[in-house]
Design an enzyme around this catalytic site. Structure first.
Site, PDB file in Angstrom:
ATOM      1  N   ARG A 165      -7.309  12.739   0.434  1.00 48.09           N
ATOM      2  CA  ARG A 165      -6.245  13.293   1.281  1.00 48.09           C
ATOM      3  C   ARG A 165      -4.851  12.820   0.866  1.00 48.09           C
ATOM      4  O   ARG A 165      -3.868  13.457   1.174  1.00 48.09           O
ATOM      5  CB  ARG A 165      -6.489  12.959   2.749  1.00 48.09           C
ATOM      6  CG  ARG A 165      -6.369  11.501   3.062  1.00 48.09           C
ATOM      7  CD  ARG A 165      -6.463  11.233   4.540  1.00 48.09           C
ATOM      8  NE  ARG A 165      -7.822  11.447   5.042  1.00 48.09           N
ATOM      9  CZ  ARG A 165      -8.253  10.953   6.192  1.00 48.09           C
ATOM     10  NH1 ARG A 165      -7.432  10.269   6.970  1.00 48.09           N
ATOM     11  NH2 ARG A 165      -9.490  11.148   6.591  1.00 48.09           N
ATOM     12  N   HIS A 166      -4.794  11.652   0.222  1.00 46.06           N
ATOM     13  CA  HIS A 166      -3.472  11.220  -0.257  1.00 46.06           C
ATOM     14  C   HIS A 166      -3.541  10.813  -1.739  1.00 46.06           C
ATOM     15  O   HIS A 166      -3.159  11.587  -2.590  1.00 46.06           O
ATOM     16  CB  HIS A 166      -2.819  10.151   0.642  1.00 46.06           C
ATOM     17  CG  HIS A 166      -3.722   9.100   1.220  1.00 46.06           C
ATOM     18  ND1 HIS A 166      -4.575   8.360   0.459  1.00 46.06           N
ATOM     19  CD2 HIS A 166      -3.866   8.661   2.504  1.00 46.06           C
ATOM     20  CE1 HIS A 166      -5.211   7.502   1.233  1.00 46.06           C
ATOM     21  NE2 HIS A 166      -4.825   7.662   2.488  1.00 46.06           N
ATOM     22  N   THR A 181      -8.165   3.979   8.461  1.00 42.37           N
ATOM     23  CA  THR A 181      -9.364   3.140   8.576  1.00 42.37           C
ATOM     24  C   THR A 181      -9.392   2.528   9.975  1.00 42.37           C
ATOM     25  O   THR A 181      -8.452   1.844  10.374  1.00 42.37           O
ATOM     26  CB  THR A 181      -9.323   2.018   7.510  1.00 42.37           C
ATOM     27  OG1 THR A 181      -8.919   2.593   6.274  1.00 42.37           O
ATOM     28  CG2 THR A 181     -10.668   1.374   7.346  1.00 42.37           C
ATOM     29  N   HIS A 237      -5.730   3.385  -1.578  1.00 41.77           N
ATOM     30  CA  HIS A 237      -7.057   3.745  -1.060  1.00 41.77           C
ATOM     31  C   HIS A 237      -7.402   5.130  -1.597  1.00 41.77           C
ATOM     32  O   HIS A 237      -6.788   6.118  -1.200  1.00 41.77           O
ATOM     33  CB  HIS A 237      -7.005   3.756   0.480  1.00 41.77           C
ATOM     34  CG  HIS A 237      -8.336   3.998   1.127  1.00 41.77           C
ATOM     35  ND1 HIS A 237      -8.500   3.964   2.492  1.00 41.77           N
ATOM     36  CD2 HIS A 237      -9.558   4.271   0.609  1.00 41.77           C
ATOM     37  CE1 HIS A 237      -9.768   4.210   2.782  1.00 41.77           C
ATOM     38  NE2 HIS A 237     -10.434   4.412   1.663  1.00 41.77           N
ATOM     39  N   ASN A 291       0.854  -1.191   0.000  1.00 43.91           N
ATOM     40  CA  ASN A 291       0.000   0.000   0.000  1.00 43.91           C
ATOM     41  C   ASN A 291       0.893   1.246   0.000  1.00 43.91           C
ATOM     42  O   ASN A 291       1.689   1.444   0.923  1.00 43.91           O
ATOM     43  CB  ASN A 291      -0.900  -0.047   1.252  1.00 43.91           C
ATOM     44  CG  ASN A 291      -1.807   1.158   1.343  1.00 43.91           C
ATOM     45  OD1 ASN A 291      -1.373   2.280   1.127  1.00 43.91           O
ATOM     46  ND2 ASN A 291      -3.062   0.945   1.673  1.00 43.91           N
ATOM     47  N   HIS A 339      -3.489  -4.228   7.950  1.00 44.58           N
ATOM     48  CA  HIS A 339      -3.609  -3.043   8.804  1.00 44.58           C
ATOM     49  C   HIS A 339      -2.708  -3.163  10.037  1.00 44.58           C
ATOM     50  O   HIS A 339      -2.868  -4.077  10.830  1.00 44.58           O
ATOM     51  CB  HIS A 339      -5.051  -2.755   9.260  1.00 44.58           C
ATOM     52  CG  HIS A 339      -5.266  -1.285   9.468  1.00 44.58           C
ATOM     53  ND1 HIS A 339      -4.784  -0.615  10.564  1.00 44.58           N
ATOM     54  CD2 HIS A 339      -5.850  -0.345   8.695  1.00 44.58           C
ATOM     55  CE1 HIS A 339      -5.087   0.664  10.458  1.00 44.58           C
ATOM     56  NE2 HIS A 339      -5.730   0.862   9.328  1.00 44.58           N
ATOM     57  N   GLY A 340      -1.764  -2.250  10.102  1.00 43.17           N
ATOM     58  CA  GLY A 340      -0.878  -2.195  11.267  1.00 43.17           C
ATOM     59  C   GLY A 340       0.196  -3.266  11.289  1.00 43.17           C
ATOM     60  O   GLY A 340       0.941  -3.385  12.265  1.00 43.17           O
ATOM     61  N   ASP A 389      -0.166   4.477  -0.233  1.00 42.35           N
ATOM     62  CA  ASP A 389      -0.907   5.716   0.081  1.00 42.35           C
ATOM     63  C   ASP A 389      -0.005   6.798   0.673  1.00 42.35           C
ATOM     64  O   ASP A 389      -0.163   7.989   0.385  1.00 42.35           O
ATOM     65  CB  ASP A 389      -1.998   5.460   1.133  1.00 42.35           C
ATOM     66  CG  ASP A 389      -3.135   4.611   0.600  1.00 42.35           C
ATOM     67  OD1 ASP A 389      -3.184   4.360  -0.615  1.00 42.35           O
ATOM     68  OD2 ASP A 389      -3.971   4.196   1.425  1.00 42.35           O
ATOM     69  N   HIS A 390       0.931   6.372   1.543  1.00 39.49           N
ATOM     70  CA  HIS A 390       1.671   7.387   2.291  1.00 39.49           C
ATOM     71  C   HIS A 390       2.811   8.034   1.505  1.00 39.49           C
ATOM     72  O   HIS A 390       3.385   9.016   1.950  1.00 39.49           O
ATOM     73  CB  HIS A 390       2.105   6.832   3.646  1.00 39.49           C
ATOM     74  CG  HIS A 390       0.888   6.535   4.478  1.00 39.49           C
ATOM     75  ND1 HIS A 390      -0.055   7.496   4.753  1.00 39.49           N
ATOM     76  CD2 HIS A 390       0.427   5.387   5.022  1.00 39.49           C
ATOM     77  CE1 HIS A 390      -1.041   6.956   5.448  1.00 39.49           C
ATOM     78  NE2 HIS A 390      -0.774   5.678   5.623  1.00 39.49           N
TER      79      HIS A 390
HETATM   80  N1  PXP Z   1      -5.740  -2.922   4.400  1.00 39.28           N
HETATM   81  C1  PXP Z   1      -6.716  -1.985   4.495  1.00 39.28           C
HETATM   82  C2  PXP Z   1      -8.103  -2.393   4.161  1.00 39.28           C
HETATM   83  C3  PXP Z   1      -6.410  -0.655   4.870  1.00 39.28           C
HETATM   84  O1  PXP Z   1      -7.387   0.255   4.948  1.00 39.28           O
HETATM   85  C4  PXP Z   1      -5.058  -0.315   5.113  1.00 39.28           C
HETATM   86  C5  PXP Z   1      -4.711   1.093   5.439  1.00 39.28           C
HETATM   87  O2  PXP Z   1      -4.936   1.892   4.322  1.00 39.28           O
HETATM   88  C6  PXP Z   1      -4.086  -1.330   4.994  1.00 39.28           C
HETATM   89  C7  PXP Z   1      -4.456  -2.624   4.653  1.00 39.28           C
HETATM   90  C8  PXP Z   1      -2.634  -1.051   5.238  1.00 39.28           C
HETATM   91  O3  PXP Z   1      -2.462  -0.693   6.579  1.00 39.28           O
HETATM   92  P1  PXP Z   1      -1.043  -0.185   7.064  1.00 39.28           P
HETATM   93  O4  PXP Z   1      -0.752   1.073   6.331  1.00 39.28           O
HETATM   94  O5  PXP Z   1      -1.243   0.034   8.542  1.00 39.28           O
HETATM   95  O6  PXP Z   1      -0.055  -1.260   6.753  1.00 39.28           O
END
Ligand code: PXP
Length: 247
Positions: free
Chosen positions: A49-50, A101, A43, A7, A191-192, A9-10
């Site tokens: 926002r990103h 999220t 995302h 991912n 996530h995380g 996004d950042h």
């Molecule tokens: N999966 C989903 C559905 C998410 O919303 C996110 C965060 O955008 C991630 C995975 C990735 O999470 P992290 O950036 O904490 O690794």
């Protein structure tokens, strides 16, 4: 072999912080692929926002790589997804005031909207995954609305403190993974997750795909994105070896 969705996004968060044209998200996607990413996850949030629409279009048009589009269940996002045609859409809950999220989808509470969204996306040839908390009710509801996969929310596990709490949250993930697999759903997680906590989740034989962003992009500041993805692949591979040897 477990799939790794990176991912990015950042990378866009950094760009948007200065309203600049760089760092370029599509360049980050290339670097992630060189490191061993199997898919790029982004995302496209309602507030942009990103990630911007242009980022998704550039990744789609410029790269022969699987795209996993995280999106809210809105008409706007369904229209974008059916135009862009990612290989997969992951439906997530979205609130403007959240930093990231925060929880899984309330599938049972939004059954009709979600079922309709799943139907439209699948009708356009897009596989649909639902981001859900690791509890039985959410998994059963995800199956009922016709999802192809569930992405188990690993945030509570990732935030757990101490062994007992960590193991308790991990057991919830494990049970949810078994339930989902038994129902015929594909099992994803994310996530995380970071370099230190990924091993337990990656070791679950039911889990076919992990989506990881923040930890990889943060590590990339020090070692570069390609290397950061390679290191995550190694961490996953180490955890996975015993599970793969048994299958
Ligand atoms: N999966 C989903 C559905 C998410 O919303 C996110 C965060 O955008 C991630 C995975 C990735 O999470 P992290 O950036 O904490 O690794």
């Amino acid at each position: 072999m477990i799939r790794l969705g990176v991912n990015i996004d950042h990378v866009a968060t950094l760009r948007q912080a200065r309203g600049e044209r760089f760092p370029e998200v599509v360049a980050a996607a290339h670097a992630a692929i060189l490191g061993g990413a199997d898919q790029i996850t982004v995302h496209l949030r309602e507030d942009r926002r990103h990630i911007q629409d242009r980022d998704v279009e550039l990744i789609r048009e410029g790269m022969a790589i699987d795209l996993n589009l995280e999106m809210a269940c809105t008409d706007e996002m369904v229209a974008i997804a059916t135009k862009i045609r990612p290989e997969q859409a992951c439906l997530v809950p979205e609130r403007r005031e959240e930093v990231t999220t925060e929880g899984g989808l309330d599938v049972a509470g939004n059954r009709d909207t979600i079922a309709e969204t799943v139907k439209s996306l699948k009708g356009s040839g897009i596989a649909v995954s639902l981001f859900v908390n690791p509890d039985e009710a959410s998994i059963l509801a995800a199956n009922e609305v016709g999802a192809d996969a569930v992405e188990l929310h690993t945030g509570t596990y990732a935030n757990a403190r101490g062994d007992a709490e960590c193991v308790r949250e991990f057991m919830a993930l494990r049970n949810a993974a078994v339930t989902a697999k038994t129902l015929g759903l594909r099992v994803h997680a994310g996530h995380g997750l970071d370099y230190r906590n990924v091993w337990r989740v990656a070791g679950l034989p039911e889990v076919e795909e992990l989506n990881i962003g923040f930890a990889i992009v943060s590590r990339a500041l020090f070692v570069g994105l390609t290397q950061a993805v390679k290191e995550m692949r190694e961490a996953i591979h180490k955890a996975r070896e015993p599970a793969e040897a048994m299958s």
